[in-house]
Design a protein around this motif. Structure first.
Motif, PDB file in Angstrom:
ATOM      1  N   UNK A 179      21.631  78.198   9.260  1.00  0.00           N
ATOM      2  CA  UNK A 179      22.061  77.047   8.453  1.00  0.00           C
ATOM      3  C   UNK A 179      22.661  77.578   7.165  1.00  0.00           C
ATOM      4  N   UNK A 180      23.949  77.575   7.095  1.00  0.00           N
ATOM      5  CA  UNK A 180      24.662  78.132   5.946  1.00  0.00           C
ATOM      6  C   UNK A 180      26.006  77.425   5.826  1.00  0.00           C
ATOM      7  N   UNK A 181      26.630  77.546   4.662  1.00  0.00           N
ATOM      8  CA  UNK A 181      27.975  76.995   4.517  1.00  0.00           C
ATOM      9  C   UNK A 181      28.696  77.688   3.378  1.00  0.00           C
ATOM     10  N   UNK A 182      29.897  77.231   3.116  1.00  0.00           N
ATOM     11  CA  UNK A 182      30.726  77.783   2.053  1.00  0.00           C
ATOM     12  C   UNK A 182      30.710  76.853   0.849  1.00  0.00           C
ATOM     13  N   UNK A 183      30.481  77.432  -0.327  1.00  0.00           N
ATOM     14  CA  UNK A 183      30.666  76.704  -1.578  1.00  0.00           C
ATOM     15  C   UNK A 183      32.109  76.945  -2.007  1.00  0.00           C
TER      16      UNK A 183
ATOM     17  N   UNK B 288      23.823  81.376   2.447  1.00  0.00           N
ATOM     18  CA  UNK B 288      22.910  81.263   3.576  1.00  0.00           C
ATOM     19  C   UNK B 288      21.598  80.647   3.090  1.00  0.00           C
ATOM     20  N   UNK B 289      21.311  79.419   3.535  1.00  0.00           N
ATOM     21  CA  UNK B 289      20.090  78.725   3.137  1.00  0.00           C
ATOM     22  C   UNK B 289      18.930  79.025   4.087  1.00  0.00           C
ATOM     23  N   UNK B 290      19.212  79.718   5.163  1.00  0.00           N
ATOM     24  CA  UNK B 290      18.261  79.883   6.266  1.00  0.00           C
ATOM     25  C   UNK B 290      17.531  81.216   6.146  1.00  0.00           C
ATOM     26  N   UNK B 291      16.220  81.177   5.979  1.00  0.00           N
ATOM     27  CA  UNK B 291      15.414  82.390   5.845  1.00  0.00           C
ATOM     28  C   UNK B 291      14.763  82.814   7.161  1.00  0.00           C
TER      29      UNK B 291
END
Length: 258
Positions: free
Chosen positions: A189-193, A216-219
């Motif tokens: 779960x990640x995206x571009x700022x 990347x918000x996913x640990x």
């Protein structure tokens, strides 16, 4: 004697890209190869198809003649469509796309022309794999990835893929280090700022360059981003049925027919 598997090779970086040269050379050891790839770079095109202009195909001379190659004026998805419907004399046993110069892990799969070619093949019911290397350089070193690519492709040719599934394979850029192996993963779960760099032309008109930072918000330790960071090749099964099945029950509680 059983015919060799027919393998269609395509990409989004264009038919002259070093990545597709590597993929062709590996595929030639596994089957009969036909290449249909864009005549110019098509990165970030997603699943675009050509509807409002004509498509052109040009046969490319191959020096040793051990495979057939065609350049296409369209997108990666166009390449697969026209190959299956107009160029090939039988359905391919496998479609491979890449090797992309740059990452298609996590959210990048949404924008990827590389993966859209693989997904288009999956829509046609053909097993398909998209390969990407986390190095945007035109002079990227694809050599360390070759045995791993061969292993993955051999498994798909032998075992097949579940209907509606294609594989998104990303390869870490380790330079002097060795690739540790292959991990089957989920998409992180990640995206571009995003940020737009606003500039002016000499005539004073505004224009913009899209830039951004990947976050990347996913640990989790089962994601493609984790595997790549740790030196593993990530293999993510991707489905092109975008239905959020887990949300159907909730939506069916709404009063939508007043």
């Amino acid at each position: 004697m059983k015919d060799k598997p027919l393998i269609l090779v395509t990409n989004d970086d264009g038919i002259t890209a070093p990545g597709i040269r590597t993929l062709i050379n590996v595929m030639k050891t596994l089957g009969d190869v036909v290449v249909v790839a864009p005549d110019s770079p098509q990165s970030g095109m997603g699943h675009a198809i050509t509807l409002d202009s004509t498509l052109h195909i040009e046969k490319i001379h191959v020096k040793n003649g051990d495979y057939h190659a065609y350049s296409c004026s369209g997108t990666p998805a166009d390449c697969v469509k026209i190959a299956v419907n107009e160029i090939l004399d039988r359905r391919p046993d496998l479609v491979v796309s890449g090797i992309n110069h740059g990452s298609n892990s996590s959210i990048n799969v949404i924008y990827s022309g590389t993966m859209s070619a693989a997904i288009e093949a999956g829509i046609e019911g053909i097993p398909a794999i998209g390969f990407s290397l986390l190095d945007y350089s035109w002079n990227a070193d694809f050599e360390p990835s070759k045995p791993f690519i061969k292993t993955i492709v051999k498994n798909v040719l032998k075992e097949g893929l579940t209907d509606g599934i294609v594989l998104n394979v990303n390869i870490p850029n380790l330079q002097q280090k060795k690739i540790k192996g292959i991990k089957v993963c989920r998409q992180a779960r990640a995206n571009w700022k995003e940020k737009f760099d606003k500039r002016k032309t000499p005539q004073g008109k505004d224009y913009y360059w899209l830039t951004g930072t990947f976050v990347n918000y996913d640990k989790g330790k089962d994601t493609d981003e984790w595997a790549l960071e740790k030196g593993y090749i990530s293999v993510v099964p991707v489905q092109f049925d975008l239905t959020a099945h887990h949300a159907l029950q909730q939506l069916n509680t709404w009063n939508l027919n007043e």
